[in-house]
Design a protein around this motif. Structure first.
Motif, PDB file in Angstrom:
ATOM      1  N   UNK A  65      13.134   2.366   6.926  1.00  0.00           N
ATOM      2  CA  UNK A  65      13.701   2.977   5.332  1.00  0.00           C
ATOM      3  C   UNK A  65      12.500   2.467   4.690  1.00  0.00           C
ATOM      4  N   UNK A  66      12.616   3.223   3.186  1.00  0.00           N
ATOM      5  CA  UNK A  66      11.698   2.722   2.174  1.00  0.00           C
ATOM      6  C   UNK A  66      11.959   3.059   0.955  1.00  0.00           C
ATOM      7  N   UNK A  67      11.413   2.440  -0.035  1.00  0.00           N
ATOM      8  CA  UNK A  67      12.155   3.203  -1.883  1.00  0.00           C
ATOM      9  C   UNK A  67      12.543   4.174  -1.774  1.00  0.00           C
ATOM     10  N   UNK A  68      13.046   4.468  -3.247  1.00  0.00           N
ATOM     11  CA  UNK A  68      13.371   5.236  -3.387  1.00  0.00           C
ATOM     12  C   UNK A  68      11.883   6.757  -4.260  1.00  0.00           C
ATOM     13  N   UNK A 127      10.152  10.407  -4.367  1.00  0.00           N
ATOM     14  CA  UNK A 127       9.679  11.203  -5.480  1.00  0.00           C
ATOM     15  C   UNK A 127       8.253  11.412  -5.580  1.00  0.00           C
ATOM     16  N   UNK A 128       7.359  10.445  -4.890  1.00  0.00           N
ATOM     17  CA  UNK A 128       5.726  10.843  -4.373  1.00  0.00           C
ATOM     18  C   UNK A 128       5.629  12.062  -3.834  1.00  0.00           C
ATOM     19  N   UNK A 129       6.636  12.019  -2.576  1.00  0.00           N
ATOM     20  CA  UNK A 129       6.555  12.875  -1.814  1.00  0.00           C
ATOM     21  C   UNK A 129       6.803  14.237  -2.195  1.00  0.00           C
ATOM     22  N   UNK A 130       7.838  14.386  -3.129  1.00  0.00           N
ATOM     23  CA  UNK A 130       8.121  15.543  -3.670  1.00  0.00           C
ATOM     24  C   UNK A 130       7.044  16.182  -4.507  1.00  0.00           C
ATOM     25  N   UNK A 144       0.978   4.052  -1.344  1.00  0.00           N
ATOM     26  CA  UNK A 144       1.751   4.836  -0.865  1.00  0.00           C
ATOM     27  C   UNK A 144       1.268   5.798  -0.604  1.00  0.00           C
ATOM     28  N   UNK A 145       0.583   6.540  -0.728  1.00  0.00           N
ATOM     29  CA  UNK A 145      -0.581   7.286   0.303  1.00  0.00           C
ATOM     30  C   UNK A 145      -1.376   6.756   1.227  1.00  0.00           C
ATOM     31  N   UNK A 146      -1.934   5.617   0.933  1.00  0.00           N
ATOM     32  CA  UNK A 146      -2.220   5.225   2.427  1.00  0.00           C
ATOM     33  C   UNK A 146      -0.996   4.639   2.769  1.00  0.00           C
ATOM     34  N   UNK A 147      -0.491   4.239   3.174  1.00  0.00           N
ATOM     35  CA  UNK A 147       1.520   4.001   3.738  1.00  0.00           C
ATOM     36  C   UNK A 147       1.471   5.095   4.848  1.00  0.00           C
ATOM     37  N   UNK A 148       1.469   6.683   3.704  1.00  0.00           N
ATOM     38  CA  UNK A 148       1.605   7.164   5.071  1.00  0.00           C
ATOM     39  C   UNK A 148       0.728   7.934   5.668  1.00  0.00           C
ATOM     40  N   UNK A 149      -0.260   8.055   5.103  1.00  0.00           N
ATOM     41  CA  UNK A 149      -1.336   8.276   6.115  1.00  0.00           C
ATOM     42  C   UNK A 149      -1.774   7.262   7.250  1.00  0.00           C
ATOM     43  N   UNK A 150      -1.371   5.546   6.929  1.00  0.00           N
ATOM     44  CA  UNK A 150      -1.606   4.918   8.421  1.00  0.00           C
ATOM     45  C   UNK A 150      -0.502   5.349   8.466  1.00  0.00           C
ATOM     46  N   UNK A 151       1.023   5.471   8.268  1.00  0.00           N
ATOM     47  CA  UNK A 151       1.804   5.588   9.785  1.00  0.00           C
ATOM     48  C   UNK A 151       2.021   7.449  10.143  1.00  0.00           C
TER      49      UNK A 151
END
Length: 357
Positions: free
Chosen positions: A31-34, A38-41, A66-73
């Motif tokens: 789960x993540x915030x809304x 928007x950022x992924x979009x 958030x971008x760093x989180x997406x890469x880390x995950x």
């Protein structure tokens, strides 16, 4: 210019207050915030540099985190110059060649299985779930497995009352002889009879609960399942009723054993005949995107759906019940879980069904 590429095995489901990011390759969801949605979009349509131009200094740090989180995950990766075009979108089309995928049958005597054996073959059934009200002997388990020894079935799941003869020797004997049984659940077990690891050819569970067919339909995080087959089916069909048959203890043929409509009895009607009767498939294609409240829930593609017990407050244009499942205590508008059975707003319908927690 740098571009962020979301891996094609990542499914993002937007809810009313949060999003669920599902990794369909590694079979987990988080789960993540809304705001992340928007950022992924934006990342799907603009370079990282162009996105950051629209934010002030403080917000840039927020977006970069958030971008760093997406890469880390490992939800995606960055490329220079343009997006990587080597990853076409993942198809969520669902195809199941079998006429029926699952049958759930309640039994008091294993001889009743002889009445559906040929239908299992004719319909190409993949999984058979047998719920026994009666305590089954070692011979009973072996005979059930033997009945379907050369069957098209992928496997049989057995749910049966525990009794004193179920010990290590009992289970070892089954391990050495059965081929089709892949899951064994013994209920009403006061304590685990022996310690065991998963060294058997089937999974083995001992439950203290008095498991009942009427206990079905509970919505809980522990029942959620992240995999591409289940998700694809949930996107296009009803995640509980599609290509399913239920047979109650009296032999009545239903889409689910708990549904009120019966389409014949195995004593005088074949499962194939029941399938052709008007109304049998009416809920097969009602998805969570059509169901009240569920359509705004971030869990909707990894959850199952119950049409047997609902809140009974919404119908579609054809008169089909599209109410939220009764046994769901989750509110996607607040992101909170509560006990469904104590909700005062459900008191009347709980009384109607005679249900409790």
């Amino acid at each position: 210019m740098k571009y962020f590429n979301v891996f094609n095995n990542i499914l993002i489901t937007k809810g009313a207050t949060r999003i669920l990011v599902s990794d369909l390759q590694r079979n987990f969801s988080e789960l993540y915030p809304l705001e992340l949605y928007e950022i992924i979009g934006e990342l799907k349509n603009k370079s990282i540099e162009n996105i950051l131009k629209n934010y002030d200094t403080e917000s840039i740090l927020f977006v970069q985190e958030y971008i760093n989180l997406l890469i880390e995950k490992e939800y995606g990766f960055i490329t220079e110059g343009d997006w990587d075009r080597n990853f076409p979108p993942l198809s969520y089309q669902f195809y199941e060649p079998n006429e029926i995928s699952n049958i759930l049958i309640e039994i008091n005597d294993i001889s009743v299985l002889d009445k559906i054996k040929q239908d299992v073959e004719n319909l190409g059934v993949k999984h058979l779930v047998i719920y026994s009200h009666k305590k089954l002997s070692l011979r009973d388990f072996k005979d059930i497995d033997l009945k379907f020894k050369s069957s098209v079935l992928n496997g049989i799941e057995m749910i049966s009352p525990f009794h004193a003869h179920v010990d290590r020797k009992f289970i070892d004997s089954l391990h050495q002889t059965v081929d089709r049984i892949y899951n064994l659940v013994f209920y009403n077990c006061s304590k685990t009879p022996f310690r065991h690891k998963h060294e058997f050819r089937f999974t083995l569970q001992f439950s203290r609960e008095n498991l009942k067919i009427s206990s079905c339909g509970k919505v809980d995080l522990k029942y959620f399942n992240t995999n591409i087959s289940k998700v694809s089916e949930a996107i296009h069909h009803n995640s509980c009723l599609h290509k399913k048959i239920g047979i109650d203890i009296h032999g009545n043929i239903r889409n689910c054993p708990l549904m009120p409509e019966s389409y014949g009895n195995i004593n005088d009607t074949s499962l194939e005949e029941a399938l052709t009767k008007p109304g049998f498939r009416k809920y097969w294609n009602i998805t969570k995107d059509q169901i009240n409240v569920c359509k705004d829930c971030e869990f909707r593609y990894i959850c199952t759906d119950c049409r047997a017990y609902t809140e009974r407050n919404h119908k579609d244009s054809e008169g089909l019940d599209i109410s939220k499942p009764l046994k769901c205590g989750y509110d996607p508008y607040t992101g909170k879980w509560e006990a469904w059975s104590t909700n005062p707003l459900k008191k009347e319908v709980i009384s109607f069904y005679g249900q409790s927690s």
